[in-house]
Write a protein that holds these residues in place. Structure first.
Motif, PDB file in Angstrom:
ATOM      1  N   LYS A  24       8.931  41.782  48.522  1.00 10.46           N
ATOM      2  CA  LYS A  24       9.464  42.485  47.359  1.00 10.46           C
ATOM      3  C   LYS A  24      10.702  41.770  46.824  1.00 10.46           C
ATOM      4  O   LYS A  24      10.867  41.601  45.612  1.00 10.46           O
ATOM      5  CB  LYS A  24       9.795  43.935  47.748  1.00 10.46           C
ATOM      6  N   GLU A  25      11.573  41.308  47.720  1.00  6.44           N
ATOM      7  CA  GLU A  25      12.774  40.574  47.312  1.00  6.44           C
ATOM      8  C   GLU A  25      12.411  39.246  46.659  1.00  6.44           C
ATOM      9  O   GLU A  25      13.007  38.843  45.655  1.00  6.44           O
ATOM     10  CB  GLU A  25      13.688  40.337  48.516  1.00  6.44           C
ATOM     11  N   ILE A  26      11.415  38.556  47.216  1.00  7.29           N
ATOM     12  CA  ILE A  26      10.973  37.271  46.660  1.00  7.29           C
ATOM     13  C   ILE A  26      10.393  37.483  45.261  1.00  7.29           C
ATOM     14  O   ILE A  26      10.667  36.721  44.337  1.00  7.29           O
ATOM     15  CB  ILE A  26       9.958  36.584  47.593  1.00  7.29           C
ATOM     16  N   LYS A  27       9.588  38.531  45.098  1.00 10.41           N
ATOM     17  CA  LYS A  27       9.016  38.825  43.779  1.00 10.41           C
ATOM     18  C   LYS A  27      10.120  39.129  42.764  1.00 10.41           C
ATOM     19  O   LYS A  27      10.062  38.676  41.615  1.00 10.41           O
ATOM     20  CB  LYS A  27       8.059  40.002  43.868  1.00 10.41           C
ATOM     21  N   ALA A  28      11.120  39.876  43.168  1.00 12.30           N
ATOM     22  CA  ALA A  28      12.234  40.213  42.267  1.00 12.30           C
ATOM     23  C   ALA A  28      12.984  38.947  41.862  1.00 12.30           C
ATOM     24  O   ALA A  28      13.359  38.780  40.690  1.00 12.30           O
ATOM     25  CB  ALA A  28      13.179  41.209  42.939  1.00 12.30           C
ATOM     26  N   GLU A  29      13.186  38.049  42.812  1.00 17.09           N
ATOM     27  CA  GLU A  29      13.870  36.786  42.516  1.00 17.09           C
ATOM     28  C   GLU A  29      13.026  35.940  41.572  1.00 17.09           C
ATOM     29  O   GLU A  29      13.545  35.315  40.645  1.00 17.09           O
ATOM     30  CB  GLU A  29      14.147  36.023  43.818  1.00 17.09           C
ATOM     31  N   GLY A  30      11.714  35.901  41.785  1.00 15.06           N
ATOM     32  CA  GLY A  30      10.810  35.166  40.897  1.00 15.06           C
ATOM     33  C   GLY A  30      10.854  35.715  39.482  1.00 15.06           C
ATOM     34  O   GLY A  30      10.871  34.953  38.502  1.00 15.06           O
ATOM     35  N   THR A  31      10.875  37.037  39.354  1.00 16.89           N
ATOM     36  CA  THR A  31      10.960  37.682  38.042  1.00 16.89           C
ATOM     37  C   THR A  31      12.277  37.310  37.352  1.00 16.89           C
ATOM     38  O   THR A  31      12.302  36.978  36.173  1.00 16.89           O
ATOM     39  CB  THR A  31      10.831  39.210  38.183  1.00 16.89           C
ATOM     40  N   MET A  50       7.927  42.555  56.500  1.00 11.82           N
ATOM     41  CA  MET A  50       7.455  41.471  55.662  1.00 11.82           C
ATOM     42  C   MET A  50       7.309  41.929  54.213  1.00 11.82           C
ATOM     43  O   MET A  50       7.537  41.138  53.320  1.00 11.82           O
ATOM     44  CB  MET A  50       6.106  40.953  56.167  1.00 11.82           C
ATOM     45  N   GLN A  51       6.903  43.167  54.009  1.00 11.02           N
ATOM     46  CA  GLN A  51       6.729  43.640  52.632  1.00 11.02           C
ATOM     47  C   GLN A  51       8.071  43.731  51.918  1.00 11.02           C
ATOM     48  O   GLN A  51       8.142  43.495  50.715  1.00 11.02           O
ATOM     49  CB  GLN A  51       6.001  44.981  52.617  1.00 11.02           C
ATOM     50  N   THR A  52       9.137  44.047  52.651  1.00 13.07           N
ATOM     51  CA  THR A  52      10.460  44.095  52.048  1.00 13.07           C
ATOM     52  C   THR A  52      10.883  42.697  51.600  1.00 13.07           C
ATOM     53  O   THR A  52      11.413  42.520  50.500  1.00 13.07           O
ATOM     54  CB  THR A  52      11.495  44.659  53.045  1.00 13.07           C
ATOM     55  N   ILE A  53      10.607  41.703  52.437  1.00  9.49           N
ATOM     56  CA  ILE A  53      10.938  40.322  52.085  1.00  9.49           C
ATOM     57  C   ILE A  53      10.132  39.894  50.858  1.00  9.49           C
ATOM     58  O   ILE A  53      10.669  39.284  49.931  1.00  9.49           O
ATOM     59  CB  ILE A  53      10.677  39.380  53.280  1.00  9.49           C
ATOM     60  N   GLU A  56      -1.657  39.909  50.215  1.00 12.98           N
ATOM     61  CA  GLU A  56      -0.468  40.751  50.155  1.00 12.98           C
ATOM     62  C   GLU A  56      -0.656  42.016  51.003  1.00 12.98           C
ATOM     63  O   GLU A  56       0.277  42.474  51.652  1.00 12.98           O
ATOM     64  CB  GLU A  56      -0.192  41.105  48.696  1.00 12.98           C
ATOM     65  N   SER A  57      -1.853  42.538  51.033  1.00 16.24           N
ATOM     66  CA  SER A  57      -2.098  43.795  51.745  1.00 16.24           C
ATOM     67  C   SER A  57      -1.930  43.668  53.260  1.00 16.24           C
ATOM     68  O   SER A  57      -1.549  44.624  53.916  1.00 16.24           O
ATOM     69  CB  SER A  57      -3.499  44.312  51.419  1.00 16.24           C
ATOM     70  N   ILE A  58      -2.186  42.491  53.808  1.00 17.84           N
ATOM     71  CA  ILE A  58      -2.112  42.326  55.259  1.00 17.84           C
ATOM     72  C   ILE A  58      -0.662  42.279  55.766  1.00 17.84           C
ATOM     73  O   ILE A  58      -0.402  42.535  56.939  1.00 17.84           O
ATOM     74  CB  ILE A  58      -2.898  41.067  55.706  1.00 17.84           C
ATOM     75  N   LEU A  59       0.283  41.975  54.880  1.00 16.83           N
ATOM     76  CA  LEU A  59       1.681  41.859  55.298  1.00 16.83           C
ATOM     77  C   LEU A  59       2.247  43.176  55.819  1.00 16.83           C
ATOM     78  O   LEU A  59       3.158  43.180  56.625  1.00 16.83           O
ATOM     79  CB  LEU A  59       2.555  41.334  54.155  1.00 16.83           C
ATOM     80  N   GLY A  60       1.708  44.296  55.366  1.00 16.86           N
ATOM     81  CA  GLY A  60       2.185  45.604  55.821  1.00 16.86           C
ATOM     82  C   GLY A  60       1.459  46.118  57.051  1.00 16.86           C
ATOM     83  O   GLY A  60       1.697  47.237  57.490  1.00 16.86           O
ATOM     84  N   LYS A  61       0.576  45.300  57.610  1.00 12.48           N
ATOM     85  CA  LYS A  61      -0.214  45.700  58.780  1.00 12.48           C
ATOM     86  C   LYS A  61       0.006  44.695  59.904  1.00 12.48           C
ATOM     87  O   LYS A  61      -0.736  43.709  60.026  1.00 12.48           O
ATOM     88  CB  LYS A  61      -1.694  45.774  58.403  1.00 12.48           C
ATOM     89  N   PRO A  62       1.040  44.907  60.718  1.00  8.81           N
ATOM     90  CA  PRO A  62       1.428  43.928  61.734  1.00  8.81           C
ATOM     91  C   PRO A  62       0.291  43.489  62.666  1.00  8.81           C
ATOM     92  O   PRO A  62       0.160  42.304  62.964  1.00  8.81           O
ATOM     93  CB  PRO A  62       2.538  44.628  62.522  1.00  8.81           C
TER      94      PRO A  62
END
Length: 171
Positions: A6-13, A1-4, A48-54
């Protein structure tokens, strides 16, 4: 989820830069639409922090869906992750100007042949940027602007208000 994410944030930027907006001071709101196997999906706010903790994410989603905390991951369907990019921006001050004469002849640039529906004739042509608050233009008319062209049909009038907006009314 964190990878997704990160991609969404890059697209937003990239989108912000494409609009000429500097991507500084951004904040993000994250929602996950999820459902139990036999239920309707609901939007669940997530940090955001919970996305890396399945396991924590599963517990939070199960709790929001009204399921037992020991619900298996197979019982929860993740349907959508929504990320809102927020940026504080100053609000532009829109200048209110005094109304002037209804006469718009100073903005007229000529005439143009037109076809509208099954009728034809001449339309007066005006420079949109030259119109002032209070001016009225009766159709048929064409208002040529830097970024667009407006058409005022026969039987209609456009009025320029105190803020430079056009209000179209039927006569």
């Amino acid at each position: 989820m964190q990878t997704i994410l990160k991609e969404i944030k890059a697209e937003g930027t990239k989108d912000l830069l494409g609009e000429g907006i500097k991507p500084e001071g951004l904040t993000y709101e994250i929602e996950i639409e999820a459902s139990r196997s036999a239920g309707n999906s609901i939007a669940i706010p997530c940090s955001e922090s919970i996305l890396g903790k399945p396991k924590e994410l599963q517990t939070a989603l199960a709790s929001a869906l009204g399921s037992a905390a020991n619900t298996s991951a197979n019982d929860i369907s993740l349907e959508l992750m929504r990320v809102r990019v927020k940026k504080p921006m100053s609000k532009p001050h829109v200048a209110e100007r005094a109304l002037k004469s209804e006469d718009s002849s100073h903005a007229r640039t000529g005439t143009r042949k037109i076809l509208w529906g099954n009728s034809s004739g001449d339309a007066q042509v005006y420079r949109w940027e030259a119109l002032e608050p209070g001016n009225r233009v009766a159709g048929p008319a064409i208002l040529d602007g830097i970024n667009t062209t407006y058409f005022v049909p026969k039987g209609w009038t456009i009025f320029v208000d105190r803020f430079g907006n056009g209000a179209l009314t039927k006569r």
